[in-house]
Design an enzyme around this catalytic site. Structure first.
Site, mmCIF file in Angstrom:
data_model
loop_
_atom_site.group_PDB
_atom_site.id
_atom_site.type_symbol
_atom_site.label_atom_id
_atom_site.label_comp_id
_atom_site.label_asym_id
_atom_site.label_seq_id
_atom_site.Cartn_x
_atom_site.Cartn_y
_atom_site.Cartn_z
ATOM 1 C CE LYS A 26 -41.351 -14.788 -51.541
ATOM 2 N NZ LYS A 26 -42.430 -15.104 -52.276
ATOM 3 C CE1 TYR A 42 -45.271 -11.792 -54.784
ATOM 4 C CE2 TYR A 42 -45.988 -11.134 -52.433
ATOM 5 C CZ TYR A 42 -44.820 -11.658 -53.345
ATOM 6 O OH TYR A 42 -43.690 -12.283 -52.827
ATOM 7 C CG ASN A 79 -41.611 -19.164 -52.369
ATOM 8 O OD1 ASN A 79 -41.551 -17.949 -52.152
ATOM 9 N ND2 ASN A 79 -42.013 -19.092 -54.444
ATOM 10 C CG HIS A 117 -40.475 -10.803 -54.313
ATOM 11 N ND1 HIS A 117 -41.005 -11.304 -55.038
ATOM 12 C CD2 HIS A 117 -39.710 -9.135 -54.076
ATOM 13 C CE1 HIS A 117 -41.103 -10.345 -55.974
ATOM 14 N NE2 HIS A 117 -39.890 -8.831 -55.377
ATOM 15 C CD GLU A 120 -40.948 -5.677 -56.682
ATOM 16 O OE1 GLU A 120 -41.623 -7.072 -58.019
ATOM 17 O OE2 GLU A 120 -39.900 -6.454 -56.445
HETATM 18 N N1 UDP Z 1 -47.117 -18.238 -55.630
HETATM 19 C C1 UDP Z 1 -48.099 -19.508 -55.091
HETATM 20 N N2 UDP Z 1 -48.331 -20.675 -56.264
HETATM 21 C C2 UDP Z 1 -47.975 -20.566 -57.584
HETATM 22 C C3 UDP Z 1 -47.137 -19.786 -58.341
HETATM 23 C C4 UDP Z 1 -46.711 -18.554 -57.261
HETATM 24 O O1 UDP Z 1 -48.107 -19.641 -54.634
HETATM 25 O O2 UDP Z 1 -48.490 -21.794 -58.532
HETATM 26 C C5 UDP Z 1 -46.536 -17.877 -55.190
HETATM 27 C C6 UDP Z 1 -45.204 -17.919 -54.148
HETATM 28 O O3 UDP Z 1 -44.892 -17.275 -53.276
HETATM 29 C C7 UDP Z 1 -44.176 -16.965 -55.422
HETATM 30 C C8 UDP Z 1 -45.126 -15.480 -55.582
HETATM 31 O O4 UDP Z 1 -46.428 -16.539 -55.257
HETATM 32 O O5 UDP Z 1 -43.351 -16.677 -55.268
HETATM 33 C C9 UDP Z 1 -45.100 -14.776 -56.902
HETATM 34 O O6 UDP Z 1 -45.189 -15.635 -57.928
HETATM 35 P P1 UDP Z 1 -44.540 -15.585 -59.050
HETATM 36 O O7 UDP Z 1 -45.155 -16.536 -60.375
HETATM 37 O O8 UDP Z 1 -44.005 -13.519 -58.990
HETATM 38 O O9 UDP Z 1 -43.247 -16.131 -58.607
HETATM 39 P P2 UDP Z 1 -41.029 -15.679 -58.488
HETATM 40 O O10 UDP Z 1 -41.410 -14.781 -58.807
HETATM 41 O O11 UDP Z 1 -41.304 -15.233 -56.759
HETATM 42 O O12 UDP Z 1 -40.626 -16.559 -58.332
HETATM 43 MG MG MG Z 2 -42.986 -12.981 -59.469
#
Ligand code: UDP
Ligand code: MG
Length: 140
Positions: free
Chosen positions: A9, A49, A112, A115, A126
């Protein structure tokens, strides 16, 4: 061989951690079968997203993901999807296991670093979002 889709990212690129994170990915046994540096627009980040469109963090997520270049990659390994989720760690770095990419490098649940696809089916969707068939090359 199973494939997964990852994105280093914009925070990963800004922190100059591309090499460190790819090193960790390769040491975990994944092979890079496609890779590019690109920049998402608000439109393409929002599309990637789209599943999170109704979530409260969606606007911030789209802003962040379009804030600078990122590095999407297709990775190959047995059990790639599940094994990759294990090495990146929980979404929130505060909850991520020791030694995971997010625990090591991420600042927050939003920013974070990385992805990882959550299913084989989504990995294929994707991968097609970022790469044409000609850009996907056999691992070795
Ligand atoms: N995210 C965020 N706040 C949250 C949950 C997710 O900003 O409470 C962002 C974060 O960058 C995350 C992305 O949205 O990686 C996608 O969320 P997901 O729940 O799919 O998490 P991931 O699969 O990336 O662990
Ligand atoms: Mg996810």
């Amino acid at each position: 061989m199973e494939k997964t889709l990852t994105i280093l990212k914009p925070d990963c690129v800004r922190k100059q951690l591309i090499g460190a994170v790819i090193d960790q990915i390769e040491r975990a046994g994944f092979r890079v079968v496609a890779m590019k540096k690109t920049r998402l627009t608000q439109e393409t980040a929002g599309e990637f997203y789209a599943v999170h469109r109704e979530r409260p963090f969606y606007g911030e997520l789209v802003e962040f993901m379009s804030s600078g270049p990122c590095v999407p990659m297709i990775l190959e390994k047995d059990n790639a999807v599940t094994d990759f989720r294990a090495i990146i760690g929980a979404t929130d770095p505060a909850e991520a296991a020791a030694g995971t990419v997010r625990k090591l490098y991420a600042d927050s649940k939003g920013e974070n670093i990385i992805h990882g696809s959550d299913s084989v089916e989504n990995a294929a969707i994707e991968a097609a979002f970022f790469f044409s068939a000609e850009e996907v090359v056999r691992a070795n």
